[in-house]
Design a protein around this motif. Sequence first.
Motif, PDB file in Angstrom:
ATOM      1  N   MET A   1      40.047  46.157  43.952  1.00  0.00           N
ATOM      2  CA  MET A   1      40.333  44.965  43.223  1.00  0.00           C
ATOM      3  C   MET A   1      39.417  43.598  43.327  1.00  0.00           C
ATOM      4  O   MET A   1      39.143  43.330  44.324  1.00  0.00           O
ATOM      5  CB  MET A   1      41.778  44.544  43.828  1.00  0.00           C
ATOM      6  N   PRO A   2      38.917  43.431  42.174  1.00  0.00           N
ATOM      7  CA  PRO A   2      37.916  42.239  42.005  1.00  0.00           C
ATOM      8  C   PRO A   2      38.535  40.768  42.582  1.00  0.00           C
ATOM      9  O   PRO A   2      39.662  40.761  42.471  1.00  0.00           O
ATOM     10  CB  PRO A   2      37.319  42.195  40.629  1.00  0.00           C
ATOM     11  N   LYS A   3      37.723  39.995  43.069  1.00  0.00           N
ATOM     12  CA  LYS A   3      38.151  38.864  43.450  1.00  0.00           C
ATOM     13  C   LYS A   3      38.563  37.919  42.028  1.00  0.00           C
ATOM     14  O   LYS A   3      37.866  38.126  41.131  1.00  0.00           O
ATOM     15  CB  LYS A   3      36.847  38.030  43.908  1.00  0.00           C
ATOM     16  N   MET A   4      39.590  36.999  42.285  1.00  0.00           N
ATOM     17  CA  MET A   4      39.793  36.318  40.902  1.00  0.00           C
ATOM     18  C   MET A   4      38.681  35.049  40.976  1.00  0.00           C
ATOM     19  O   MET A   4      38.085  34.367  41.880  1.00  0.00           O
ATOM     20  CB  MET A   4      41.245  35.478  41.241  1.00  0.00           C
ATOM     21  N   LYS A   5      38.309  34.836  39.765  1.00  0.00           N
ATOM     22  CA  LYS A   5      37.289  33.766  39.323  1.00  0.00           C
ATOM     23  C   LYS A   5      38.018  32.355  38.987  1.00  0.00           C
ATOM     24  O   LYS A   5      39.032  32.510  38.528  1.00  0.00           O
ATOM     25  CB  LYS A   5      36.552  34.111  38.240  1.00  0.00           C
TER      26      LYS A   5
END
Length: 65
Positions: A1-5
């Motif tokens: 899961m990618p980080k929230m920008k």
Amino acid sequence: MPKMKTKSGAKKRFVVTGSGKIKRKHAYKSHILTKKTKKRKLALTHSALVHKADERSVKEQLRLV
């Protein structure tokens, strides 16, 4: 899961204080300043705090919530 920008626009416009409040700048201070009074321009120079009703929205944009 990618980080929230974070939202880039919010990142440029808001600063979080040490106590967790959010500082902002006043609008209407960038151009067409000749017709505005010195008193009005001086008042717009100082920073203000984000209103309580908008605080959650700004915190979500900055990914603080």
